[in-house]
Scaffold this active site. Structure first.
Site, short mmCIF file in Angstrom:
data_model
loop_
_atom_site.label_atom_id
_atom_site.label_comp_id
_atom_site.label_asym_id
_atom_site.label_seq_id
_atom_site.Cartn_x
_atom_site.Cartn_y
_atom_site.Cartn_z
N ASN A 12 -9.66 -6.49 16.11
CA ASN A 12 -9.33 -7.03 14.80
C ASN A 12 -8.91 -8.48 15.01
O ASN A 12 -7.79 -8.73 15.46
CB ASN A 12 -8.20 -6.20 14.16
N LYS A 14 -8.19 -10.64 12.91
CA LYS A 14 -7.33 -11.17 11.85
C LYS A 14 -7.87 -12.54 11.41
O LYS A 14 -9.08 -12.77 11.50
CB LYS A 14 -5.87 -11.26 12.31
N HIS A 99 -4.96 -1.88 6.41
CA HIS A 99 -4.17 -2.46 7.49
C HIS A 99 -2.76 -2.75 6.95
O HIS A 99 -2.59 -3.13 5.79
CB HIS A 99 -4.82 -3.75 8.00
N GLU A 101 -0.86 -5.14 7.27
CA GLU A 101 -0.65 -6.50 6.73
C GLU A 101 -1.16 -6.57 5.28
O GLU A 101 -0.60 -7.29 4.45
CB GLU A 101 -1.33 -7.53 7.64
N GLU A 171 -1.36 2.91 13.43
CA GLU A 171 -0.78 1.64 13.84
C GLU A 171 0.66 1.56 13.36
O GLU A 171 0.92 1.15 12.21
CB GLU A 171 -1.58 0.47 13.22
N GLY A 177 1.63 -6.68 16.87
CA GLY A 177 1.89 -8.08 17.17
C GLY A 177 3.30 -8.36 17.68
O GLY A 177 3.73 -9.50 17.76
N SER A 216 -0.07 -3.65 19.81
CA SER A 216 0.23 -4.27 21.10
C SER A 216 -0.45 -3.54 22.27
O SER A 216 0.14 -3.41 23.34
CB SER A 216 1.74 -4.37 21.32
C1 PEP Z 1 -3.74 -4.99 14.58
O1 PEP Z 1 -3.50 -5.98 13.92
O2 PEP Z 1 -4.50 -4.13 14.12
C2 PEP Z 1 -3.10 -4.87 15.89
C3 PEP Z 1 -3.14 -3.71 16.48
O3 PEP Z 1 -2.53 -6.00 16.42
P1 PEP Z 1 -1.89 -6.21 17.90
O4 PEP Z 1 -2.82 -5.54 18.88
O5 PEP Z 1 -1.83 -7.67 18.08
O6 PEP Z 1 -0.55 -5.54 17.88
#
Ligand code: PEP
Length: 260
Positions: A12, A14, A99, A101, A171, A177, A216
């Site tokens: 992803n 972003k 997601h 976000e 997630e 992040g 992460s």
């Molecule tokens: C994501 O935004 O879907 C995600 C898993 O981000 P990160 O791996 O940076 O935590």
């Protein structure tokens, strides 16, 4: 011996990328992915303007591409939105929906996420339905109630056949992040819970649906996560922007299957 499922690793991006940087990244990922066994699927979800570039550079290779959101509408007067069918015209395979976000910054409800899932399926895309709890919810012992509500709203909108066509990504919001990863045991517990929720809708779908972990994931923690019985791969944010890290995570999927 534990049952082996295919693995799936999806990046992803972003809101990151520029044409020149993307070219280097996509070519490197595509080349590296060619060496992976068939049972490891790879995808990248790019910002919409870069769909033609992803299509041009990835077409015919092992890496699928997709988008990070779709409109809940098929078409019409919805300024700024992108319909699932538009992404499909550029060969997209995946659409992330729900997601955290989007849920947090755009106030997307579970109901809206369910509608977006339907729009993606209608356009022939595989929706990657994201669910996850905040730290406050986890600490209050609310994880199952929250992710259960999020997944149930989507499942209620789908037929058993369509349920088998989705991907689900767990997630935890507190792990995205932040550098904090759920432990493999914490993630497995939620994945097993989600698998059971899917099975209540359709046993066949529960067997087929890939359950990805996101939050992460890095080269040094991916294998342990991917070795868990109900973790079928990862949705990768930050680490998907560095080809060596992303490919190392794909390799972790290979290693995890070898030792399961
Ligand atoms: C994501 O935004 O879907 C995600 C898993 O981000 P990160 O791996 O940076 O935590």
């Amino acid at each position: 011996m534990a049952k082996q499922r295919a693995k799936l690793v999806v990046g992803n991006w972003k809101m990151h990328g520029r044409l020149a940087d993307n070219k280097v990244l996509l070519q490197a990922v595509s080349q590296g992915a060619d060496a992976l066994p068939e049972y490891v699927g790879v995808g990248v979800c790019v910002p919409c303007p870069y769909l033609p570039q992803a299509q041009a550079l990835l077409n015919g290779g092992r890496v699928a591409w997709g988008v990070q959101d779709v409109s809940a509408h098929a078409q019409g007067a919805f300024t700024g939105e992108v319909a699932a069918a538009m992404a499909a015209e550029f060969g997209a395979s995946y659409a992330i929906v729900g997601h955290s976000e989007r849920r947090a910054y755009h106030l997307e409800s579970a109901e809206l996420v369910a509608t977006k899932t339907q729009r993606a399926l209608e356009a022939g895309l595989t929706p990657i339905v994201c669910v996850g709890e905040t730290l406050v919810q986890r600490e209050a012992g609310d994880t199952e109630r929250v992710v259960g509500m999020q997944i149930d709203e989507v499942l209620a909108a789908l037929s058993p056949d369509d349920t088998a066509r989705i991907v689900v990504a767990y997630e935890p919001v507190w792990a995205i992040g932040t550098g904090k990863t759920a432990s493999a045991e914490q993630a497995q517990a939620v994945h097993a819970f989600l698998r059971a929720r899917l099975a209540a809708k359709s046993e066949a779908a529960a067997e087929r649906v890939a359950l990805l972990y996101g939050g992460s994931v890095k080269p040094d923690n991916a294998e342990h996560l991917f070795r868990q019985q109900d973790i079928d791969g990862g949705l990768i944010g930050g680490a998907s922007l560095k080809h060596l890290d992303f490919l190392a995570i794909c390799q972790a999927a290979v290693a995890a299957n070898a030792v399961r």
